[in-house]
Design a protein around this motif. Sequence first.
Motif, mmCIF file in Angstrom:
data_model
loop_
_atom_site.group_PDB
_atom_site.id
_atom_site.type_symbol
_atom_site.label_atom_id
_atom_site.label_comp_id
_atom_site.label_asym_id
_atom_site.label_seq_id
_atom_site.Cartn_x
_atom_site.Cartn_y
_atom_site.Cartn_z
ATOM 1 N N ARG A 13 0.988 -1.266 -0.165
ATOM 2 C CA ARG A 13 -0.105 -0.016 0.090
ATOM 3 C C ARG A 13 0.738 1.297 -0.003
ATOM 4 N NH1 ARG A 13 -3.596 -1.343 4.831
ATOM 5 N NH2 ARG A 13 -2.139 -3.288 5.190
ATOM 6 N N VAL A 14 1.877 1.189 0.711
ATOM 7 C CA VAL A 14 2.922 2.340 0.663
ATOM 8 C C VAL A 14 3.565 2.628 -0.749
ATOM 9 C CG1 VAL A 14 5.035 3.183 1.426
ATOM 10 C CG2 VAL A 14 3.326 2.337 3.154
ATOM 11 N N VAL A 15 3.865 1.315 -1.201
ATOM 12 C CA VAL A 15 4.336 1.643 -2.689
ATOM 13 C C VAL A 15 3.309 2.351 -3.535
ATOM 14 C CG1 VAL A 15 5.257 0.327 -4.617
ATOM 15 C CG2 VAL A 15 6.238 -0.009 -2.395
ATOM 16 N N ARG A 16 2.169 2.004 -3.583
ATOM 17 C CA ARG A 16 0.925 2.630 -4.317
ATOM 18 C C ARG A 16 1.021 3.925 -4.186
ATOM 19 N NH1 ARG A 16 -3.778 -1.702 -3.656
ATOM 20 N NH2 ARG A 16 -5.075 0.088 -4.378
ATOM 21 N N ILE A 17 0.999 4.201 -2.611
ATOM 22 C CA ILE A 17 1.078 5.846 -2.462
ATOM 23 C C ILE A 17 2.123 6.454 -3.223
ATOM 24 C CG2 ILE A 17 1.409 7.443 -0.386
ATOM 25 C CD1 ILE A 17 -0.371 5.561 1.215
ATOM 26 N N LEU A 18 3.345 5.980 -2.920
ATOM 27 C CA LEU A 18 4.548 6.584 -3.503
ATOM 28 C C LEU A 18 4.313 6.733 -5.193
ATOM 29 C CD1 LEU A 18 7.221 5.009 -1.238
ATOM 30 C CD2 LEU A 18 6.192 7.543 -1.090
ATOM 31 N N ASP A 19 3.849 5.729 -5.850
ATOM 32 C CA ASP A 19 3.612 5.686 -6.961
ATOM 33 C C ASP A 19 2.571 6.794 -7.727
ATOM 34 O OD1 ASP A 19 5.700 3.643 -7.673
ATOM 35 O OD2 ASP A 19 3.976 2.176 -7.824
ATOM 36 N N ALA A 20 1.971 7.299 -6.609
ATOM 37 C CA ALA A 20 0.754 8.355 -7.206
ATOM 38 C C ALA A 20 1.707 9.678 -7.742
ATOM 39 C CB ALA A 20 0.015 8.714 -5.949
ATOM 40 N N PHE A 21 2.706 9.792 -7.184
ATOM 41 C CA PHE A 21 3.431 11.026 -7.494
ATOM 42 C C PHE A 21 4.511 10.687 -8.762
ATOM 43 C CE2 PHE A 21 3.092 11.015 -2.874
ATOM 44 C CZ PHE A 21 2.719 12.530 -2.753
ATOM 45 N N SER A 42 -9.510 7.138 4.465
ATOM 46 C CA SER A 42 -8.723 6.905 5.941
ATOM 47 C C SER A 42 -7.422 6.266 5.896
ATOM 48 C CB SER A 42 -9.672 6.200 6.753
ATOM 49 O OG SER A 42 -9.826 4.761 6.439
ATOM 50 N N THR A 43 -7.488 5.009 5.131
ATOM 51 C CA THR A 43 -5.877 4.337 5.186
ATOM 52 C C THR A 43 -4.833 5.329 4.428
ATOM 53 O OG1 THR A 43 -6.987 2.317 4.865
ATOM 54 C CG2 THR A 43 -4.599 2.306 4.101
ATOM 55 N N THR A 44 -5.252 6.017 3.330
ATOM 56 C CA THR A 44 -4.186 6.771 2.790
ATOM 57 C C THR A 44 -3.895 7.974 3.694
ATOM 58 O OG1 THR A 44 -5.458 6.461 0.698
ATOM 59 C CG2 THR A 44 -3.982 8.348 0.767
ATOM 60 N N VAL A 48 0.234 8.235 4.924
ATOM 61 C CA VAL A 48 1.020 9.455 4.700
ATOM 62 C C VAL A 48 1.201 10.108 5.979
ATOM 63 C CG1 VAL A 48 0.307 11.801 3.831
ATOM 64 C CG2 VAL A 48 -0.363 9.772 2.352
ATOM 65 N N ASP A 49 0.420 10.102 6.795
ATOM 66 C CA ASP A 49 0.888 10.775 8.074
ATOM 67 C C ASP A 49 2.311 9.974 8.682
ATOM 68 O OD1 ASP A 49 -0.882 12.655 8.391
ATOM 69 O OD2 ASP A 49 -2.346 11.618 9.668
ATOM 70 N N LYS A 50 2.254 8.878 8.534
ATOM 71 C CA LYS A 50 3.468 7.689 8.841
ATOM 72 C C LYS A 50 4.889 8.288 8.094
ATOM 73 C CE LYS A 50 0.805 4.536 11.438
ATOM 74 N NZ LYS A 50 0.927 3.069 11.668
ATOM 75 N N LEU A 51 4.460 8.337 6.705
ATOM 76 C CA LEU A 51 5.484 8.685 6.005
ATOM 77 C C LEU A 51 6.086 9.919 6.105
ATOM 78 C CD1 LEU A 51 4.067 6.951 2.600
ATOM 79 C CD2 LEU A 51 5.863 6.326 3.919
ATOM 80 N N VAL A 52 5.311 11.065 6.336
ATOM 81 C CA VAL A 52 5.564 12.476 6.630
ATOM 82 C C VAL A 52 6.519 12.453 7.901
ATOM 83 C CG1 VAL A 52 4.720 14.584 7.256
ATOM 84 C CG2 VAL A 52 3.597 13.556 5.349
ATOM 85 N N ARG A 53 5.987 11.589 8.937
ATOM 86 C CA ARG A 53 6.833 11.424 10.363
ATOM 87 C C ARG A 53 8.168 11.093 9.918
ATOM 88 N NH1 ARG A 53 1.755 10.223 13.086
ATOM 89 N NH2 ARG A 53 2.546 7.832 12.772
ATOM 90 N N GLN A 54 8.369 10.131 9.038
ATOM 91 C CA GLN A 54 9.687 9.658 8.612
ATOM 92 C C GLN A 54 10.476 10.516 7.829
ATOM 93 O OE1 GLN A 54 10.920 6.845 10.351
ATOM 94 N NE2 GLN A 54 9.037 6.965 11.492
#
Length: 92
Positions: A13-21, A42-44, A48-54
């Motif tokens: 799911r994280v890879v799918r989020i990163l692929d959106a860009f 809600s999942t996104t 995304v919040d976790k990816l921002v924190r990292q």
Amino acid sequence: MARSASGESVLERVVRILDAFGPDSPALQISQIASRAQLPLSTTSRLVDKLVRQGLLRRDGQRRIRVGVRLWELGQRASPPSCSGGSARLLI
């Protein structure tokens, strides 16, 4: 690794989020990311919040999401494609 009801892992799911860009979409709203990644809002938002924190993603002044510095730094560690004897070729 935790899996969704569909059997997809968090990493997938994280890879799918990163692929959106992409070059045509460097800054996106959460709803745009959710749509492009085909994930619930809600999942996104949670991921995304976790990816921002990292530091892998960041929020700009308009609360849009962009690729973060840490992700660029990780990308810089990748080896360039080898042109000697391999099947990968650098196209100009």
